[in-house]
Scaffold this motif. Structure first.
Motif, PDB file in Angstrom:
ATOM      1  N   ASP A 133       0.857  -1.186   0.000  1.00  0.00           N
ATOM      2  CA  ASP A 133       0.000   0.000   0.000  1.00  0.00           C
ATOM      3  C   ASP A 133       0.897   1.241   0.000  1.00  0.00           C
ATOM      4  O   ASP A 133       1.163   1.844   1.046  1.00  0.00           O
ATOM      5  CB  ASP A 133      -0.912  -0.027   1.236  1.00  0.00           C
ATOM      6  CG  ASP A 133      -1.934   1.102   1.210  1.00  0.00           C
ATOM      7  OD1 ASP A 133      -1.958   1.867   0.214  1.00  0.00           O
ATOM      8  OD2 ASP A 133      -2.702   1.224   2.189  1.00  0.00           O
ATOM      9  N   LEU A 134       1.338   1.625  -1.189  1.00  0.00           N
ATOM     10  CA  LEU A 134       2.303   2.716  -1.300  1.00  0.00           C
ATOM     11  C   LEU A 134       1.700   4.058  -0.890  1.00  0.00           C
ATOM     12  O   LEU A 134       2.421   4.984  -0.505  1.00  0.00           O
ATOM     13  CB  LEU A 134       2.850   2.793  -2.730  1.00  0.00           C
ATOM     14  CG  LEU A 134       3.653   1.568  -3.194  1.00  0.00           C
ATOM     15  CD1 LEU A 134       4.057   1.705  -4.648  1.00  0.00           C
ATOM     16  CD2 LEU A 134       4.882   1.377  -2.324  1.00  0.00           C
ATOM     17  N   ALA A 135       0.373   4.185  -0.976  1.00  0.00           N
ATOM     18  CA  ALA A 135      -0.285   5.442  -0.605  1.00  0.00           C
ATOM     19  C   ALA A 135      -0.256   5.649   0.912  1.00  0.00           C
ATOM     20  O   ALA A 135      -0.366   6.790   1.386  1.00  0.00           O
ATOM     21  CB  ALA A 135      -1.722   5.437  -1.105  1.00  0.00           C
ATOM     22  N   ASN A 136      -0.135   4.590   1.660  1.00  0.00           N
ATOM     23  CA  ASN A 136      -0.062   4.687   3.131  1.00  0.00           C
ATOM     24  C   ASN A 136       1.261   4.099   3.612  1.00  0.00           C
ATOM     25  O   ASN A 136       1.324   2.932   4.013  1.00  0.00           O
ATOM     26  CB  ASN A 136      -1.233   3.936   3.773  1.00  0.00           C
ATOM     27  CG  ASN A 136      -2.555   4.569   3.444  1.00  0.00           C
ATOM     28  OD1 ASN A 136      -2.823   5.707   3.813  1.00  0.00           O
ATOM     29  ND2 ASN A 136      -3.368   3.843   2.697  1.00  0.00           N
ATOM     30  N   PRO A 137       2.308   4.914   3.536  1.00  0.00           N
ATOM     31  CA  PRO A 137       3.635   4.388   3.890  1.00  0.00           C
ATOM     32  C   PRO A 137       3.723   3.916   5.342  1.00  0.00           C
ATOM     33  O   PRO A 137       3.035   4.436   6.219  1.00  0.00           O
ATOM     34  CB  PRO A 137       4.573   5.564   3.631  1.00  0.00           C
ATOM     35  CG  PRO A 137       3.706   6.768   3.581  1.00  0.00           C
ATOM     36  CD  PRO A 137       2.348   6.332   3.157  1.00  0.00           C
ATOM     37  N   LYS A 138       4.564   2.933   5.553  1.00  0.00           N
ATOM     38  CA  LYS A 138       4.742   2.354   6.893  1.00  0.00           C
ATOM     39  C   LYS A 138       5.517   3.330   7.787  1.00  0.00           C
ATOM     40  O   LYS A 138       6.380   4.069   7.313  1.00  0.00           O
ATOM     41  CB  LYS A 138       5.509   1.040   6.796  1.00  0.00           C
ATOM     42  CG  LYS A 138       4.755  -0.054   6.075  1.00  0.00           C
ATOM     43  CD  LYS A 138       3.832  -0.748   7.027  1.00  0.00           C
ATOM     44  CE  LYS A 138       2.994  -1.787   6.311  1.00  0.00           C
ATOM     45  NZ  LYS A 138       1.893  -2.263   7.140  1.00  0.00           N
ATOM     46  N   LYS A 139       5.212   3.275   9.077  1.00  0.00           N
ATOM     47  CA  LYS A 139       5.889   4.156  10.041  1.00  0.00           C
ATOM     48  C   LYS A 139       6.452   3.324  11.188  1.00  0.00           C
ATOM     49  O   LYS A 139       5.826   2.365  11.635  1.00  0.00           O
ATOM     50  CB  LYS A 139       4.897   5.171  10.624  1.00  0.00           C
ATOM     51  CG  LYS A 139       4.398   6.213   9.621  1.00  0.00           C
ATOM     52  CD  LYS A 139       3.303   7.062  10.260  1.00  0.00           C
ATOM     53  CE  LYS A 139       2.571   7.914   9.245  1.00  0.00           C
ATOM     54  NZ  LYS A 139       3.281   9.113   8.875  1.00  0.00           N
ATOM     55  N   TRP A 140       7.635   3.714  11.633  1.00  0.00           N
ATOM     56  CA  TRP A 140       8.242   3.102  12.829  1.00  0.00           C
ATOM     57  C   TRP A 140       8.755   4.203  13.742  1.00  0.00           C
ATOM     58  O   TRP A 140       9.237   5.239  13.248  1.00  0.00           O
ATOM     59  CB  TRP A 140       9.410   2.191  12.446  1.00  0.00           C
ATOM     60  CG  TRP A 140       8.978   0.828  12.026  1.00  0.00           C
ATOM     61  CD1 TRP A 140       8.754  -0.248  12.834  1.00  0.00           C
ATOM     62  CD2 TRP A 140       8.708   0.369  10.690  1.00  0.00           C
ATOM     63  NE1 TRP A 140       8.366  -1.344  12.094  1.00  0.00           N
ATOM     64  CE2 TRP A 140       8.333  -1.002  10.767  1.00  0.00           C
ATOM     65  CE3 TRP A 140       8.753   0.966   9.443  1.00  0.00           C
ATOM     66  CZ2 TRP A 140       8.002  -1.759   9.655  1.00  0.00           C
ATOM     67  CZ3 TRP A 140       8.429   0.220   8.330  1.00  0.00           C
ATOM     68  CH2 TRP A 140       8.044  -1.131   8.438  1.00  0.00           C
ATOM     69  N   THR A 141       8.643   3.992  15.020  1.00  0.00           N
ATOM     70  CA  THR A 141       9.111   4.994  15.985  1.00  0.00           C
ATOM     71  C   THR A 141      10.421   4.524  16.615  1.00  0.00           C
ATOM     72  O   THR A 141      10.513   3.390  17.089  1.00  0.00           O
ATOM     73  CB  THR A 141       8.046   5.207  17.078  1.00  0.00           C
ATOM     74  OG1 THR A 141       6.851   5.662  16.437  1.00  0.00           O
ATOM     75  CG2 THR A 141       8.495   6.236  18.107  1.00  0.00           C
ATOM     76  N   VAL A 142      11.398   5.441  16.596  1.00  0.00           N
ATOM     77  CA  VAL A 142      12.673   5.145  17.255  1.00  0.00           C
ATOM     78  C   VAL A 142      12.586   5.705  18.677  1.00  0.00           C
ATOM     79  O   VAL A 142      12.158   6.842  18.867  1.00  0.00           O
ATOM     80  CB  VAL A 142      13.850   5.800  16.488  1.00  0.00           C
ATOM     81  CG1 VAL A 142      15.177   5.447  17.153  1.00  0.00           C
ATOM     82  CG2 VAL A 142      13.855   5.364  15.038  1.00  0.00           C
TER      83      VAL A 142
END
Lengths: 136, 328
Positions: A106-115
């Motif tokens: 789902d390229l329209a909703n990019p993945k997110k990660w928190t550092v």
């Protein structure tokens, strides 16, 4: 003599128990050491395919100010079965954890990660933008 | 009291000292008498129908007691054509090479029994037994009874097994050629050209193609007929060829049976059972030698592992070897 010896033994046990229970090295919910480090950034980003080979066409561009990661993957990459790998600053950790394949289709909703920093006080969320190499 | 204990400890120490320093008389070990035998299985990995299981069967008796007359193996299921018991006894020379010395006449196989009659006066031999796994043993198990007879009438035997025979099939060295033998059928374990694919359209699972496209890395590819045309550039599919096969690319999964390289990796029946093809694509491109792909046919009937033995970019072709497991 015997009385003194028993008293000394009890005192020794109390001291031992007290020292053992003192929490000098705090850990977080994952059992990881909480340190004094406040740095919080991604140093490197890798993306592997189902065959554990890189699918990137070039090194990922990491913007620590904008908190973004941009990478282009090869034409034909199976976006549903990718293994992202983050290299973080010392003592930092990632939330959520990566436990297996990740679906990036789902390229329209990019993945997110928190550092999360080593002192667990600073949290920075990075967004991973993937571009698929276009067909010429 | 304390003195008493001290004396006791001293006596004990002296006793230990004397017993440990006592020399034992050495005696030459005596060899076993009579006819003896031993056996090892030399092949590793899964036992696949059509392939061999190899054993080394050793038998010996003191020269003074006689010589070996015959040796035989009885399998619980008759071996396929190619099953034999060596009539040469092997030893390994100083260079590590196995050297065979003929000790008997060529083996004779009758149903489940394979026998060698000795023609040389020998009291010790190691014979190799090659059991070609028959179709009848697929999914079952097979055991062996090795035995030897000496001139003094003694007989010994050694049981081996049972060994599980895999359900999977194997096909080696299929050469996919771009624009020619490019249609791969997992059900038939065969390659077809366009005409053959049209005639066997229901069985075609994958299309092999090689493309050198500027700006992207496409090269050698295995693509389902139903995949996007982006992955089938310049391919006109024969009528009826339309399956969507699920695939999962691998790298350096050098199965010993397929690759025939030095790696001790074996894909067995169980590996096919645990595969998860959820969200798997229906194409793989940019294949190189030593890469591979797990495959599940559209109807879920077969799962397979396709290993890339070699690729040729000049005369576009790809040599593949396949292990296939029937799921239902």
């Amino acid at each position: 003599m015997k009385k003194h010896f028993i008293k000394f033994l009890i005192l020794l046990l109390v001291i031992f128990a007290w020292v053992r229970c003192a929490k000098n090295f705090p850990t977080d919910e994952d059992g990881l050491l909480i340190t004094t480090r406040g740095q919080c950034y991604v140093g490197n980003f890798e993306l592997l395919g189902a065959d554990f080979q890189t699918v990137r066409t070039a090194a990922a561009v990491i913007d620590t100010t904008a908190q973004t990661i941009n990478t282009t993957v090869m034409f034909g990459t199976d976006l549903k079965n990718l293994f992202p790998q983050f290299s973080l600053v010392t003592d930092a950790k990632l939330d959520p954890k990566i436990t297996g394949k990740v679906d990036f289709s789902d390229l329209a909703n990019p993945k997110k990660w928190t550092v999360v920093s080593g002192n667990r006080l600073v949290r920075k969320t990075y967004t991973v933008y993937i571009t698929v190499q276009p067909k010429p | 009291m304390q003195r008493k204990y001290l004396s006791l400890i001293t006596v004990m120490l002296v006793a230990i000292f004397f017993s440990s320093c006592q020399d034992k008389e050495y005696a030459l070990p005596l060899g076993k008498t009579g006819l003896n035998n031993d056996c090892i299985k030399r092949t590793l990995g899964p036992n696949i129908v059509g392939a061999n299981i190899e054993f080394a069967y050793a038998m010996a008796l003191p020269a003074s007691e006689g010589k070996i007359v015959s040796s035989q193996v009885v399998a619980t299921i008759a071996g396929a054509t190619g099953t034999y018991l060596e009539n040469r006894s092997f030893y390994t020379n100083s260079s590590g090479v196995d050297v065979g010395i003929t000790v008997g006449s060529a083996s004779v196989t009758t149903d489940v029994k394979t026998m060698v009659t000795f023609t040389k006066d020998t009291c010790a031999a190691t014979l190799r037994y090659f059991y070609t796994i028959p179709e009848a043993a697929r999914g079952g198990s097979v055991s062996f009874k090795f035995s030897a007879t000496a001139s003094n009438g003694q007989t010994v035997s050694y049981d081996m097994g049972p060994y599980t025979i895999t359900t999977m099939d194997m096909k080696l060295d299929l050469v996919c050629t771009d624009n020619k033998a490019m249609y791969l059928s997992i059900a038939d374990m065969a390659l077809y050209d366009a005409a053959g694919a049209a005639a066997n359209a229901a069985n075609i699972d994958l299309v092999y193609l090689y493309r050198n496209i500027a700006g992207i890395t496409f090269t050698h590819a295995l693509v389902s007929p139903a995949a996007s045309t982006d992955y089938l550039p310049g391919v006109t599919l024969p009528t009826g060829v339309n399956k969507s096969t699920k695939m999962s690319k691998t790298w350096a999964l050098n199965d010993f049976n397929l690759a025939r390289l030095q790696y001790g990796i074996y894909i067995d029946d169980v590996d096919f059972k645990v595969l998860d093809f959820t969200n798997a694509p229906n194409f793989v491109i940019n294949l190189k030698a030593q890469a591979g792909t797990w495959v599940e046919t559209a109807d879920g009937k077969y799962r397979a592992y396709i290993y890339i033995n070699a690729v040729n970019n000049t005369a576009p072709s790809m040599t593949v070897s396949i292990k296939r497991y029937k799921m239902k």
